[in-house]
Design an enzyme around this catalytic site. Structure first.
Site, PDB file in Angstrom:
ATOM      1  N   SER A 153       0.708  -1.563   0.141  1.00  0.00           N
ATOM      2  CA  SER A 153      -0.240  -0.053   0.355  1.00  0.00           C
ATOM      3  C   SER A 153       0.844   1.497   0.195  1.00  0.00           C
ATOM      4  O   SER A 153       1.950   1.078   0.639  1.00  0.00           O
ATOM      5  CB  SER A 153      -0.576  -0.030   1.707  1.00  0.00           C
ATOM      6  OG  SER A 153      -1.823   1.285   1.415  1.00  0.00           O
ATOM      7  N   TYR A 172      -1.923  -1.108  11.060  1.00  0.00           N
ATOM      8  CA  TYR A 172      -2.529  -1.389   9.477  1.00  0.00           C
ATOM      9  C   TYR A 172      -0.801  -1.296   8.887  1.00  0.00           C
ATOM     10  O   TYR A 172      -0.528  -1.970   8.497  1.00  0.00           O
ATOM     11  CB  TYR A 172      -3.191  -0.941   8.495  1.00  0.00           C
ATOM     12  CG  TYR A 172      -3.380  -1.257   7.690  1.00  0.00           C
ATOM     13  CD1 TYR A 172      -3.706  -2.364   7.072  1.00  0.00           C
ATOM     14  CD2 TYR A 172      -3.617  -0.181   6.590  1.00  0.00           C
ATOM     15  CE1 TYR A 172      -3.601  -2.858   5.799  1.00  0.00           C
ATOM     16  CE2 TYR A 172      -3.607  -0.040   4.841  1.00  0.00           C
ATOM     17  CZ  TYR A 172      -3.605  -1.893   4.732  1.00  0.00           C
ATOM     18  OH  TYR A 172      -3.801  -1.986   3.277  1.00  0.00           O
ATOM     19  N   LYS A 193       2.521  -3.527   6.400  1.00  0.00           N
ATOM     20  CA  LYS A 193       2.771  -3.558   5.369  1.00  0.00           C
ATOM     21  C   LYS A 193       4.043  -3.490   5.064  1.00  0.00           C
ATOM     22  O   LYS A 193       5.217  -3.980   4.295  1.00  0.00           O
ATOM     23  CB  LYS A 193       2.008  -2.711   4.663  1.00  0.00           C
ATOM     24  CG  LYS A 193       0.471  -2.910   4.606  1.00  0.00           C
ATOM     25  CD  LYS A 193       0.103  -3.787   3.285  1.00  0.00           C
ATOM     26  CE  LYS A 193      -1.336  -4.543   3.907  1.00  0.00           C
ATOM     27  NZ  LYS A 193      -1.666  -5.985   3.324  1.00  0.00           N
TER      28      LYS A 193
HETATM   29  P1  NAD Z   1     -11.166  -7.006   1.857  1.00  0.00           P
HETATM   30  O1  NAD Z   1     -11.007  -7.515   2.833  1.00  0.00           O
HETATM   31  O2  NAD Z   1     -11.743  -6.716   1.017  1.00  0.00           O
HETATM   32  O3  NAD Z   1     -10.118  -8.882   1.649  1.00  0.00           O
HETATM   33  C1  NAD Z   1      -9.871  -9.258   1.628  1.00  0.00           C
HETATM   34  C2  NAD Z   1      -9.924 -11.182   2.194  1.00  0.00           C
HETATM   35  O4  NAD Z   1      -9.087 -11.777   2.962  1.00  0.00           O
HETATM   36  C3  NAD Z   1     -11.147 -10.748   2.939  1.00  0.00           C
HETATM   37  O5  NAD Z   1     -12.105 -11.759   1.654  1.00  0.00           O
HETATM   38  C4  NAD Z   1     -10.570 -11.522   4.150  1.00  0.00           C
HETATM   39  O6  NAD Z   1     -12.630 -12.091   4.328  1.00  0.00           O
HETATM   40  C5  NAD Z   1      -9.905 -12.843   3.820  1.00  0.00           C
HETATM   41  N1  NAD Z   1      -8.775 -12.981   4.559  1.00  0.00           N
HETATM   42  C6  NAD Z   1      -9.009 -11.586   5.974  1.00  0.00           C
HETATM   43  N2  NAD Z   1      -7.913 -12.609   6.914  1.00  0.00           N
HETATM   44  C7  NAD Z   1      -8.019 -14.109   6.307  1.00  0.00           C
HETATM   45  C8  NAD Z   1      -7.348 -15.086   6.722  1.00  0.00           C
HETATM   46  N3  NAD Z   1      -6.837 -14.891   8.313  1.00  0.00           N
HETATM   47  N4  NAD Z   1      -7.277 -16.128   6.373  1.00  0.00           N
HETATM   48  C9  NAD Z   1      -7.831 -16.213   5.140  1.00  0.00           C
HETATM   49  N5  NAD Z   1      -8.546 -15.013   4.293  1.00  0.00           N
HETATM   50  C10 NAD Z   1      -8.735 -13.896   4.966  1.00  0.00           C
HETATM   51  O7  NAD Z   1      -9.805  -6.147   1.567  1.00  0.00           O
HETATM   52  P2  NAD Z   1      -9.297  -5.744  -0.193  1.00  0.00           P
HETATM   53  O8  NAD Z   1      -9.427  -3.999  -0.048  1.00  0.00           O
HETATM   54  O9  NAD Z   1      -9.315  -6.588  -1.289  1.00  0.00           O
HETATM   55  O10 NAD Z   1      -7.797  -5.622  -0.126  1.00  0.00           O
HETATM   56  C11 NAD Z   1      -7.294  -6.623  -0.466  1.00  0.00           C
HETATM   57  C12 NAD Z   1      -5.681  -7.056  -0.393  1.00  0.00           C
HETATM   58  O11 NAD Z   1      -5.202  -5.523  -0.626  1.00  0.00           O
HETATM   59  C13 NAD Z   1      -5.437  -6.202   1.809  1.00  0.00           C
HETATM   60  O12 NAD Z   1      -4.117  -6.992   1.956  1.00  0.00           O
HETATM   61  C14 NAD Z   1      -5.306  -4.772   1.747  1.00  0.00           C
HETATM   62  O13 NAD Z   1      -4.665  -4.715   3.231  1.00  0.00           O
HETATM   63  C15 NAD Z   1      -4.577  -4.601   1.140  1.00  0.00           C
HETATM   64  N6  NAD Z   1      -4.862  -3.352   0.389  1.00  0.00           N
HETATM   65  C16 NAD Z   1      -5.887  -2.762   0.286  1.00  0.00           C
HETATM   66  C17 NAD Z   1      -6.268  -1.073  -0.187  1.00  0.00           C
HETATM   67  C18 NAD Z   1      -7.549  -1.150   0.125  1.00  0.00           C
HETATM   68  O14 NAD Z   1      -7.929   0.218  -0.059  1.00  0.00           O
HETATM   69  N7  NAD Z   1      -8.648  -1.175  -1.047  1.00  0.00           N
HETATM   70  C19 NAD Z   1      -5.313   0.261  -0.074  1.00  0.00           C
HETATM   71  C20 NAD Z   1      -3.759  -0.557  -0.755  1.00  0.00           C
HETATM   72  C21 NAD Z   1      -3.813  -2.294   0.340  1.00  0.00           C
END
Ligand code: NAD
Ligand code: UDP
Length: 333
Positions: free
Chosen positions: A124, A149, A153
């Site tokens: 991120s 958080y 990362k």
């Molecule tokens: P999200 O919460 O929609 O998706 C994450 C998924 O991981 C969910 O389906 C959740 O159920 C699953 N999960 C969480 N812990 C788990 C575990 N222990 N075992 C199995 N499954 C698990 O989030 P997102 O927005 O799709 O983000 C995906 C990745 O991208 C994350 O790592 C997040 O930190 C990163 N990210 C997101 C953003 C954003 O703004 N959405 C920005 C930068 C980075």
């Protein structure tokens, strides 16, 4: 060969699953639904008309992961699983460090055991902390993250760098996302935060749909063109496509550690977002100006030229597409 997607039922993982299936890749999704719903898997199938394997497994469960690697022919892993709510991470740091970092380490250990060494990681822009200058390049300073958080990362990035140093047959892509918004054009899948949203676009959408009264704009006294915070919003489908390009890069190079910004390179203010949303959807978004949100930075946008040059990837969707598609998901679901 299969691509394993942890967190594939989540917001970005599900959009990436669609792009992979559309690119004729075999995928396997692992998710524990801690922040997503089972129905998403059916929607992915409906959109792509393709089937895939799914395991309801916590990616910290080494035994269960081991079995998945034994049963399948996994070539590469995309790790989306993790907790992602900035505010919540300040309340529950141990849960965040455990889920994000222990999860990543467990996954990497199992990959190593099975000699699977292609890994794509969801990082991120938060790793840049408060940037000294914009646009932010991959060489910009990282560190001084402002919440647990962001620190997860940063630490996972360090773990990946150390892993690569110890064994350069790994093939790793660290993708630093800017602000993902929007949803698949079908309107069948999208972003659905639990409770009251923290992020801007989901909040705007709820105000427009009248489930929330008005948007609180966190400060209009920043040193930006209209005083409100500026970010680099990127359509989630463009972001998903970046993962396909990163995978192709890893397959082509066959060893290396690469870091890419995935953003549009354009900065929009909160007021720009409100205006764009109103224009794209015809809905009103009432707002009031309130105090700054603690920990917020004024401006953050990417220099995405490295990804363009090395991956041949560029975000193509406009701000209007982002607003229209975010709205479409809410009005269809
Ligand atoms: P999200 O919460 O929609 O998706 C994450 C998924 O991981 C969910 O389906 C959740 O159920 C699953 N999960 C969480 N812990 C788990 C575990 N222990 N075992 C199995 N499954 C698990 O989030 P997102 O927005 O799709 O983000 C995906 C990745 O991208 C994350 O790592 C997040 O930190 C990163 N990210 C997101 C953003 C954003 O703004 N959405 C920005 C930068 C980075
Ligand atoms: N923001 C806002 N009101 C909200 C949510 C966000 O004014 O209800 C602002 C926030 O201060 C920032 C921008 O919108 O300037 C993007 O915030 P978001 O939380 O979506 O992303 P991040 O700050 O993590 O980049």
């Amino acid at each position: 060969m299969d691509i394993l997607i942890t967190g594939g039922a989540g917001y970005i993982g599900s959009h990436t699953a669609i792009e992979l299936l559309n690119n004729k890749r075999n995928i396997i999704i692992v998710d524990n639904f801690s922040n997503s719903k089972k129905e998403v898997l059916e929607k992915i199938k409906e959109i792509t008309k393709k089937d895939f394997k799914f395991y309801e497994v916590d990616y910290k469960n080494e035994k269960a992961l081991d079995k998945i690697f034994e049963e399948n022919n996994i070539e590469a892993v995309m790790n989306f699983a993790g907790y992602k709510a900035v505010g919540e991470s300040t309340q529950k740091p141990l849960e965040y460090y455990e889920n994000n970092i222990t999860g990543a380490i467990t996954l990497l250990k199992v990959m190593k055991k099975h000699n699977v060494k292609k890994f794509i990681f969801s990082s991120s822009a938060t790793v840049y902390g408060n940037p000294e200058k914009v646009p932010i390049t991959e060489e910009s300073k990282t560190g001084e993250t402002t919440n647990p958080y962001g620190t997860t990362k940063l630490y996972i990035e360090q773990i990946l760098k150390d892993l690569y140093k110890s064994d350069n047959t790994w093939d790793i892509a660290i993708l630093r996302y800017f602000n993902p918004v929007g949803s698949h054009e079908s309107g069948l899948i999208g972003e659905e935060p639990n409770g009251i949203p923290n992020n801007l676009m989901p909040y705007i959408v709820r105000v427009a749909s009248k489930s929330l009264k008005e948007l609180s704009i966190f400060g209009n006294d920043y040193d930006t063109k209209d005083g409100t915070g500026v970010r680099d919003y990127i359509h989630v489908v463009d972001l998903a496509k970046g993962h396909i390009k990163a995978l192709e890069k890893l397959e082509k190079e066959n060893q290396g550690l690469y870091i890419y910004n995935l953003g549009t390179g354009k900065g929009y203010s909160v007021l720009d977002m409100v205006k764009a949303f109103e224009k794209a959807t015809g809905q009103k978004v009432p707002y009031k100006i309130v105090d700054r949100r603690p920990g917020d930075i004024a401006i953050c946008y990417s220099d995405p030229s490295k990804a363009q040059k090395e991956l041949n990837w560029k975000a193509e969707k406009t701000l209007i597409d982002m607003c229209k598609d975010s709205w479409k998901y809410i009005t269809r679901s």
